[in-house]
Design a protein around this motif. Structure first.
Motif, PDB file in Angstrom:
ATOM      1  N   ARG A   1      38.154  81.374 -31.892  1.00 14.54           N
ATOM      2  CA  ARG A   1      38.603  80.188 -32.621  1.00 14.54           C
ATOM      3  C   ARG A   1      37.347  79.429 -33.037  1.00 14.54           C
ATOM      4  NH1 ARG A   1      43.634  78.199 -31.435  1.00 14.54           N
ATOM      5  NH2 ARG A   1      43.251  76.789 -33.178  1.00 14.54           N
ATOM      6  N   VAL A   2      37.185  79.254 -34.338  1.00 15.13           N
ATOM      7  CA  VAL A   2      36.004  78.583 -34.883  1.00 15.13           C
ATOM      8  C   VAL A   2      36.469  77.451 -35.780  1.00 15.13           C
ATOM      9  CG1 VAL A   2      34.575  80.650 -34.756  1.00 15.13           C
ATOM     10  CG2 VAL A   2      35.866  80.180 -36.834  1.00 15.13           C
ATOM     11  N   PRO A   3      35.638  76.421 -35.976  1.00 15.69           N
ATOM     12  CA  PRO A   3      36.016  75.356 -36.914  1.00 15.69           C
ATOM     13  C   PRO A   3      36.342  75.945 -38.285  1.00 15.69           C
ATOM     14  CG  PRO A   3      34.118  74.686 -35.627  1.00 15.69           C
ATOM     15  CD  PRO A   3      34.375  76.120 -35.283  1.00 15.69           C
ATOM     16  N   ALA A   4      37.456  75.510 -38.868  1.00 13.90           N
ATOM     17  CA  ALA A   4      37.933  76.100 -40.115  1.00 13.90           C
ATOM     18  C   ALA A   4      36.894  76.087 -41.233  1.00 13.90           C
ATOM     19  CB  ALA A   4      39.217  75.393 -40.554  1.00 13.90           C
ATOM     20  N   PRO A   5      36.115  75.009 -41.428  1.00 14.56           N
ATOM     21  CA  PRO A   5      35.127  75.041 -42.519  1.00 14.56           C
ATOM     22  C   PRO A   5      34.037  76.091 -42.324  1.00 14.56           C
ATOM     23  CG  PRO A   5      35.562  72.781 -41.819  1.00 14.56           C
ATOM     24  CD  PRO A   5      36.205  73.677 -40.807  1.00 14.56           C
TER      25      PRO A   5
ATOM     26  N   LEU B   1      28.745  76.868 -32.710  1.00 16.86           N
ATOM     27  CA  LEU B   1      29.584  76.161 -33.685  1.00 16.86           C
ATOM     28  C   LEU B   1      30.686  75.352 -33.001  1.00 16.86           C
ATOM     29  CD1 LEU B   1      29.995  78.968 -36.388  1.00 16.86           C
ATOM     30  CD2 LEU B   1      28.468  76.987 -36.437  1.00 16.86           C
ATOM     31  N   HIS B   2      30.619  75.231 -31.666  1.00 15.09           N
ATOM     32  CA  HIS B   2      31.621  74.502 -30.885  1.00 15.09           C
ATOM     33  C   HIS B   2      32.999  75.154 -31.014  1.00 15.09           C
ATOM     34  CE1 HIS B   2      28.624  71.381 -30.215  1.00 15.09           C
ATOM     35  NE2 HIS B   2      28.416  71.345 -31.523  1.00 15.09           N
ATOM     36  N   GLY B   3      32.993  76.487 -31.111  1.00 15.98           N
ATOM     37  CA  GLY B   3      34.242  77.222 -31.112  1.00 15.98           C
ATOM     38  C   GLY B   3      34.586  77.705 -29.715  1.00 15.98           C
ATOM     39  N   MET B   4      35.521  78.667 -29.658  1.00 15.08           N
ATOM     40  CA  MET B   4      36.000  79.150 -28.358  1.00 15.08           C
ATOM     41  C   MET B   4      36.244  80.650 -28.438  1.00 15.08           C
ATOM     42  SD  MET B   4      39.387  77.956 -26.223  1.00 15.08           S
ATOM     43  CE  MET B   4      38.758  76.273 -26.154  1.00 15.08           C
ATOM     44  N   VAL B   5      35.829  81.358 -27.378  1.00 18.64           N
ATOM     45  CA  VAL B   5      36.106  82.785 -27.241  1.00 18.64           C
ATOM     46  C   VAL B   5      37.373  82.938 -26.406  1.00 18.64           C
ATOM     47  CG1 VAL B   5      35.239  85.009 -26.450  1.00 18.64           C
ATOM     48  CG2 VAL B   5      33.648  83.320 -27.388  1.00 18.64           C
ATOM     49  N   LEU B   6      38.477  83.299 -27.053  1.00 24.41           N
ATOM     50  CA  LEU B   6      39.737  83.453 -26.341  1.00 24.41           C
ATOM     51  C   LEU B   6      39.805  84.782 -25.598  1.00 24.41           C
ATOM     52  CD1 LEU B   6      42.264  82.097 -29.008  1.00 24.41           C
ATOM     53  CD2 LEU B   6      41.116  80.857 -27.170  1.00 24.41           C
ATOM     54  N   GLN B   7      39.194  85.820 -26.152  1.00 25.71           N
ATOM     55  CA  GLN B   7      39.227  87.140 -25.517  1.00 25.71           C
ATOM     56  C   GLN B   7      37.990  87.917 -25.928  1.00 25.71           C
ATOM     57  OE1 GLN B   7      42.659  89.507 -26.487  1.00 25.71           O
ATOM     58  NE2 GLN B   7      41.905  91.330 -25.451  1.00 25.71           N
ATOM     59  N   SER B   8      37.405  88.612 -24.969  1.00 25.10           N
ATOM     60  CA  SER B   8      36.248  89.470 -25.238  1.00 25.10           C
ATOM     61  C   SER B   8      36.385  90.715 -24.364  1.00 25.10           C
ATOM     62  CB  SER B   8      34.934  88.735 -24.946  1.00 25.10           C
ATOM     63  OG  SER B   8      33.823  89.572 -25.180  1.00 25.10           O
ATOM     64  N   THR B   9      36.637  91.848 -25.008  1.00 31.29           N
ATOM     65  CA  THR B   9      36.863  93.103 -24.296  1.00 31.29           C
ATOM     66  C   THR B   9      35.879  94.147 -24.790  1.00 31.29           C
ATOM     67  OG1 THR B   9      39.224  92.587 -24.127  1.00 31.29           O
ATOM     68  CG2 THR B   9      38.560  94.862 -23.705  1.00 31.29           C
ATOM     69  N   LEU B  10      35.158  94.779 -23.862  1.00 27.80           N
ATOM     70  CA  LEU B  10      34.218  95.850 -24.193  1.00 27.80           C
ATOM     71  C   LEU B  10      34.531  97.036 -23.292  1.00 27.80           C
ATOM     72  CD1 LEU B  10      30.448  95.476 -24.912  1.00 27.80           C
ATOM     73  CD2 LEU B  10      31.240  97.330 -23.474  1.00 27.80           C
ATOM     74  N   ARG B  11      34.650  98.220 -23.889  1.00 22.69           N
ATOM     75  CA  ARG B  11      34.977  99.406 -23.097  1.00 22.69           C
ATOM     76  C   ARG B  11      34.307 100.628 -23.709  1.00 22.69           C
ATOM     77  NH1 ARG B  11      41.239 101.032 -24.638  1.00 22.69           N
ATOM     78  NH2 ARG B  11      40.960 101.080 -26.901  1.00 22.69           N
TER      79      ARG B  11
END
Length: 294
Positions: free
Chosen positions: A128-132, A87-97
Protein backbone atom coordinates in the motif's frame (compact mmCIF):
# COMPACT_ATOMS: atom_id res chain seq x y z
CA UNK A 1 -69.10 35.77 40.69
CA UNK A 2 -67.10 32.51 40.66
CA UNK A 3 -63.49 32.74 41.84
CA UNK A 4 -60.80 30.52 40.33
CA UNK A 5 -58.49 29.03 42.89
CA UNK A 6 -54.77 29.78 42.52
CA UNK A 7 -53.62 26.17 42.09
CA UNK A 8 -56.19 25.61 39.30
CA UNK A 9 -54.81 28.61 37.49
CA UNK A 10 -51.25 27.34 37.90
CA UNK A 11 -52.17 23.93 36.47
CA UNK A 12 -53.88 25.57 33.49
CA UNK A 13 -50.86 27.76 32.77
CA UNK A 14 -48.51 24.73 32.99
CA UNK A 15 -50.63 22.77 30.47
CA UNK A 16 -50.68 25.70 28.04
CA UNK A 17 -46.90 26.11 28.35
CA UNK A 18 -46.34 22.38 27.66
CA UNK A 19 -48.51 22.49 24.54
CA UNK A 20 -46.67 25.53 23.23
CA UNK A 21 -43.28 23.88 23.92
CA UNK A 22 -44.33 20.73 22.07
CA UNK A 23 -45.57 22.80 19.14
CA UNK A 24 -42.33 24.74 18.98
CA UNK A 25 -40.32 21.49 19.18
CA UNK A 26 -42.28 19.87 16.34
CA UNK A 27 -41.95 23.02 14.26
CA UNK A 28 -38.18 23.21 14.86
CA UNK A 29 -37.72 19.50 13.98
CA UNK A 30 -39.72 19.93 10.80
CA UNK A 31 -37.74 23.03 9.88
CA UNK A 32 -34.49 21.17 10.54
CA UNK A 33 -35.59 18.27 8.34
CA UNK A 34 -36.58 20.67 5.56
CA UNK A 35 -33.24 22.47 5.78
CA UNK A 36 -31.43 19.12 5.61
CA UNK A 37 -33.38 18.20 2.49
CA UNK A 38 -32.47 21.52 0.93
CA UNK A 39 -28.79 21.00 1.77
CA UNK A 40 -28.84 17.53 0.23
CA UNK A 41 -30.48 18.86 -2.90
CA UNK A 42 -27.87 21.57 -3.17
CA UNK A 43 -25.01 19.10 -2.57
CA UNK A 44 -26.25 16.65 -5.18
CA UNK A 45 -24.78 17.31 -8.62
CA UNK A 46 -27.17 18.43 -11.30
CA UNK A 47 -27.88 16.02 -14.14
CA UNK A 48 -26.78 18.74 -16.53
CA UNK A 49 -23.41 19.17 -14.82
CA UNK A 50 -20.48 16.84 -15.49
CA UNK A 51 -17.57 17.03 -13.09
CA UNK A 52 -14.22 17.31 -14.95
CA UNK A 53 -12.07 14.18 -14.87
CA UNK A 54 -9.17 16.07 -13.28
CA UNK A 55 -11.32 17.77 -10.67
CA UNK A 56 -9.84 17.55 -7.14
CA UNK A 57 -13.33 16.75 -5.87
CA UNK A 58 -13.30 13.37 -7.61
CA UNK A 59 -12.40 10.36 -5.45
CA UNK A 60 -10.30 7.93 -7.50
CA UNK A 61 -9.47 4.44 -6.23
CA UNK A 62 -6.16 3.32 -7.78
CA UNK A 63 -4.68 -0.18 -8.05
CA UNK A 64 -1.71 -1.63 -9.94
CA UNK A 65 0.12 -4.90 -10.55
CA UNK A 66 3.52 -5.68 -12.06
CA UNK A 67 5.64 -8.78 -12.71
CA UNK A 68 9.35 -8.75 -13.52
CA UNK A 69 12.47 -10.89 -13.73
CA UNK A 70 15.39 -9.80 -11.56
CA UNK A 71 19.01 -10.83 -11.10
CA UNK A 72 19.13 -11.07 -7.28
CA UNK A 73 15.65 -11.78 -5.97
CA UNK A 74 16.35 -11.32 -2.28
CA UNK A 75 18.20 -8.00 -2.73
CA UNK A 76 15.54 -6.68 -5.14
CA UNK A 77 12.72 -7.61 -2.76
CA UNK A 78 14.41 -5.77 0.10
CA UNK A 79 14.95 -2.77 -2.20
CA UNK A 80 11.22 -2.60 -3.05
CA UNK A 81 10.28 -2.92 0.63
CA UNK A 82 12.71 -0.12 1.48
CA UNK A 83 11.20 2.13 -1.20
CA UNK A 84 7.72 1.48 0.19
CA UNK A 85 8.86 2.41 3.71
CA UNK A 86 10.57 5.60 2.49
CA UNK A 87 7.28 6.70 0.91
CA UNK A 88 5.44 6.05 4.22
CA UNK A 89 3.63 3.10 2.70
CA UNK A 90 3.00 -0.36 4.11
CA UNK A 91 4.06 -3.90 3.20
CA UNK A 92 0.97 -6.05 3.73
CA UNK A 93 2.58 -9.29 2.52
CA UNK A 94 6.06 -10.36 1.47
CA UNK A 95 6.61 -13.98 0.42
CA UNK A 96 9.85 -15.41 -0.98
CA UNK A 97 10.27 -19.08 -1.85
CA UNK A 98 12.51 -21.40 -3.88
CA UNK A 99 10.54 -23.84 -6.01
CA UNK A 100 12.57 -27.04 -6.53
CA UNK A 101 12.46 -28.23 -10.14
CA UNK A 102 15.11 -30.98 -10.38
CA UNK A 103 17.53 -32.81 -8.10
CA UNK A 104 20.30 -35.35 -8.78
CA UNK A 105 22.68 -37.20 -6.42
CA UNK A 106 25.76 -39.21 -7.43
CA UNK A 107 28.82 -40.76 -5.74
CA UNK A 108 31.65 -38.30 -5.14
CA UNK A 109 34.08 -40.08 -2.77
CA UNK A 110 33.97 -43.32 -0.87
CA UNK A 111 32.14 -41.74 2.07
CA UNK A 112 30.44 -38.73 0.40
CA UNK A 113 27.89 -37.86 -2.29
CA UNK A 114 27.46 -34.82 -4.55
CA UNK A 115 23.90 -33.38 -4.69
CA UNK A 116 22.86 -30.85 -7.36
CA UNK A 117 19.48 -29.10 -6.99
CA UNK A 118 17.92 -26.78 -9.58
CA UNK A 119 15.28 -24.38 -8.24
CA UNK A 120 13.34 -21.25 -9.27
CA UNK A 121 13.35 -18.29 -6.82
CA UNK A 122 10.00 -16.46 -6.66
CA UNK A 123 8.61 -13.59 -4.57
CA UNK A 124 5.19 -11.99 -4.10
CA UNK A 125 4.51 -8.64 -2.40
CA UNK A 126 1.28 -6.84 -1.51
CA UNK A 127 1.97 -3.12 -0.93
CA UNK A 128 0.00 0.00 0.00
CA UNK A 129 1.61 3.23 -1.18
CA UNK A 130 0.37 6.84 -1.26
CA UNK A 131 -1.85 7.15 -4.33
CA UNK A 132 0.07 10.07 -5.92
CA UNK A 133 3.27 7.97 -5.80
CA UNK A 134 1.84 4.81 -7.38
CA UNK A 135 3.08 5.60 -10.89
CA UNK A 136 6.56 6.39 -9.60
CA UNK A 137 6.81 3.11 -7.71
CA UNK A 138 5.67 1.02 -10.69
CA UNK A 139 8.04 2.84 -13.04
CA UNK A 140 10.93 2.46 -10.58
CA UNK A 141 10.41 -1.31 -10.35
CA UNK A 142 10.22 -1.57 -14.15
CA UNK A 143 13.39 0.52 -14.50
CA UNK A 144 15.37 -1.52 -11.95
CA UNK A 145 14.36 -4.91 -13.34
CA UNK A 146 16.19 -6.31 -16.39
CA UNK A 147 12.91 -7.65 -17.80
CA UNK A 148 9.30 -6.65 -17.10
CA UNK A 149 6.66 -9.26 -17.85
CA UNK A 150 3.68 -6.95 -17.49
CA UNK A 151 2.30 -4.04 -15.55
CA UNK A 152 -1.24 -2.79 -15.14
CA UNK A 153 -2.52 0.49 -13.69
CA UNK A 154 -6.22 0.86 -12.92
CA UNK A 155 -8.34 3.51 -11.27
CA UNK A 156 -12.03 3.56 -10.36
CA UNK A 157 -14.13 6.63 -9.68
CA UNK A 158 -15.99 6.17 -6.36
CA UNK A 159 -17.18 9.79 -6.06
CA UNK A 160 -20.83 8.98 -6.68
CA UNK A 161 -20.73 5.96 -4.37
CA UNK A 162 -19.47 8.05 -1.46
CA UNK A 163 -21.93 10.86 -2.24
CA UNK A 164 -24.80 8.37 -2.36
CA UNK A 165 -23.80 6.98 1.05
CA UNK A 166 -23.80 10.47 2.59
CA UNK A 167 -27.15 11.38 1.00
CA UNK A 168 -28.75 8.11 2.14
CA UNK A 169 -27.46 8.68 5.66
CA UNK A 170 -28.96 12.19 5.76
CA UNK A 171 -32.30 10.99 4.38
CA UNK A 172 -32.33 8.13 6.90
CA UNK A 173 -31.73 10.57 9.76
CA UNK A 174 -34.68 12.71 8.60
CA UNK A 175 -36.93 9.67 8.26
CA UNK A 176 -35.91 8.42 11.69
CA UNK A 177 -36.73 11.82 13.23
CA UNK A 178 -40.20 11.84 11.67
CA UNK A 179 -40.78 8.25 12.73
CA UNK A 180 -39.84 9.15 16.31
CA UNK A 181 -42.28 12.09 16.30
CA UNK A 182 -45.21 10.11 14.87
CA UNK A 183 -44.77 6.95 16.95
CA UNK A 184 -44.87 8.30 20.49
CA UNK A 185 -47.53 5.71 21.33
CA UNK A 186 -45.32 2.84 20.17
CA UNK A 187 -42.05 3.52 21.96
CA UNK A 188 -40.60 0.03 21.36
CA UNK A 189 -41.21 0.13 17.62
CA UNK A 190 -39.73 3.62 17.41
CA UNK A 191 -36.63 2.51 19.33
CA UNK A 192 -36.12 -0.52 17.05
CA UNK A 193 -36.55 1.67 13.98
CA UNK A 194 -33.98 4.10 15.34
CA UNK A 195 -31.52 1.26 16.02
CA UNK A 196 -31.90 -0.10 12.48
CA UNK A 197 -31.33 3.30 10.92
CA UNK A 198 -28.35 3.94 13.20
CA UNK A 199 -26.80 0.63 12.12
CA UNK A 200 -27.36 1.48 8.44
CA UNK A 201 -25.70 4.86 8.98
CA UNK A 202 -22.73 3.20 10.71
CA UNK A 203 -22.34 0.77 7.79
CA UNK A 204 -22.38 3.61 5.27
CA UNK A 205 -19.90 5.64 7.30
CA UNK A 206 -17.56 2.66 7.64
CA UNK A 207 -17.82 2.02 3.89
CA UNK A 208 -16.94 5.65 3.18
CA UNK A 209 -13.99 5.47 5.59
CA UNK A 210 -12.79 2.33 3.83
CA UNK A 211 -13.09 4.06 0.46
CA UNK A 212 -11.23 7.09 1.82
CA UNK A 213 -8.42 4.79 2.95
CA UNK A 214 -8.26 3.05 -0.43
CA UNK A 215 -8.29 6.41 -2.23
CA UNK A 216 -5.44 7.73 -0.07
CA UNK A 217 -3.29 4.57 -0.32
CA UNK A 218 -3.22 2.65 -3.59
CA UNK A 219 -2.87 -1.16 -3.66
CA UNK A 220 0.13 -2.57 -5.55
CA UNK A 221 0.73 -6.27 -6.27
CA UNK A 222 4.31 -7.24 -7.24
CA UNK A 223 5.39 -10.64 -8.60
CA UNK A 224 9.15 -11.21 -9.01
CA UNK A 225 11.15 -14.18 -10.21
CA UNK A 226 14.76 -15.07 -10.93
CA UNK A 227 16.33 -17.38 -13.49
CA UNK A 228 16.91 -21.00 -12.49
CA UNK A 229 19.68 -21.47 -9.95
CA UNK A 230 21.74 -24.64 -9.43
CA UNK A 231 22.85 -25.35 -5.88
CA UNK A 232 25.65 -27.91 -5.38
CA UNK A 233 26.58 -29.45 -2.05
CA UNK A 234 28.54 -32.42 -0.76
CA UNK A 235 26.77 -34.68 1.71
CA UNK A 236 27.81 -37.79 3.59
CA UNK A 237 27.21 -41.26 2.17
CA UNK A 238 25.34 -42.82 5.04
CA UNK A 239 25.46 -46.33 3.54
CA UNK A 240 29.27 -46.20 3.17
CA UNK A 241 29.85 -44.77 6.65
CA UNK A 242 27.65 -47.31 8.39
CA UNK A 243 29.09 -50.31 6.41
CA UNK A 244 31.19 -52.82 8.43
CA UNK A 245 34.96 -53.20 7.83
CA UNK A 246 36.50 -55.97 5.66
CA UNK A 247 37.68 -58.12 8.57
CA UNK A 248 34.34 -57.85 10.31
CA UNK A 249 32.49 -58.62 7.07
CA UNK A 250 34.78 -61.64 6.38
CA UNK A 251 34.19 -63.07 9.86
CA UNK A 252 30.48 -62.54 9.46
CA UNK A 253 30.50 -64.33 6.08
CA UNK A 254 32.35 -67.32 7.59
CA UNK A 255 29.87 -67.55 10.41
CA UNK A 256 26.96 -67.34 8.02
CA UNK A 257 28.52 -70.15 5.89
CA UNK A 258 28.96 -72.38 8.94
CA UNK A 259 25.38 -71.76 9.93
CA UNK A 260 24.19 -72.68 6.42
CA UNK A 261 26.26 -75.92 6.47
CA UNK A 262 24.89 -76.75 9.91
CA UNK A 263 21.34 -76.21 8.68
CA UNK A 264 21.96 -78.46 5.63
CA UNK A 265 23.37 -81.31 7.76
CA UNK A 266 20.55 -81.02 10.22
CA UNK A 267 18.09 -81.09 7.36
CA UNK A 268 19.66 -84.25 5.92
CA UNK A 269 19.55 -85.95 9.33
CA UNK A 270 15.97 -84.89 9.74
CA UNK A 271 14.83 -86.56 6.48
CA UNK A 272 16.93 -89.79 6.77
CA UNK A 273 13.87 -92.09 6.79
CA UNK A 274 12.78 -90.67 3.45
CA UNK A 275 16.28 -91.12 2.08
CA UNK A 276 16.25 -94.76 3.27
CA UNK A 277 12.95 -95.38 1.55
CA UNK A 278 14.26 -93.73 -1.59
CA UNK A 279 17.34 -96.02 -1.63
CA UNK A 280 15.18 -99.09 -1.10
CA UNK A 281 12.95 -98.02 -3.95
CA UNK A 282 15.92 -97.65 -6.29
CA UNK A 283 17.23 -101.17 -5.39
CA UNK A 284 13.81 -102.73 -5.95
CA UNK A 285 13.39 -100.96 -9.26
CA UNK A 286 16.80 -102.17 -10.56
CA UNK A 287 16.11 -105.72 -9.52
CA UNK A 288 12.62 -105.80 -10.91
CA UNK A 289 13.40 -104.21 -14.26
CA UNK A 290 15.92 -106.93 -15.56
CA UNK A 291 13.60 -109.70 -14.38
CA UNK A 292 10.73 -108.20 -16.34
CA UNK A 293 12.86 -107.78 -19.43
CA UNK A 294 13.84 -111.47 -19.37
Amino acid sequence: MRVVKPYYAAALLLALFSCQSASRKSFSEAASADSTAVAITQAAPSSNMIMPLNSPARRMLRTASISARVEDLQAFTMQVEGLTGNLHGMVLQSTLRNVEQQSNTYAYHGDSLRMITVYQPEAHLELRVPAPMLDSVVHSIARWAPFTGHWELKQEDVTLTMLANRMKANVANKAATRQLVTTDKNALGAANYQDDKAQENIDRQVENLSLDDQVAYAALSVDLYQRQVAHTETIINAAAITRAGFGTALGGAARRGAMILRDVLLGIVTVWPFLLLLGAGVVVYRWWKPARTA
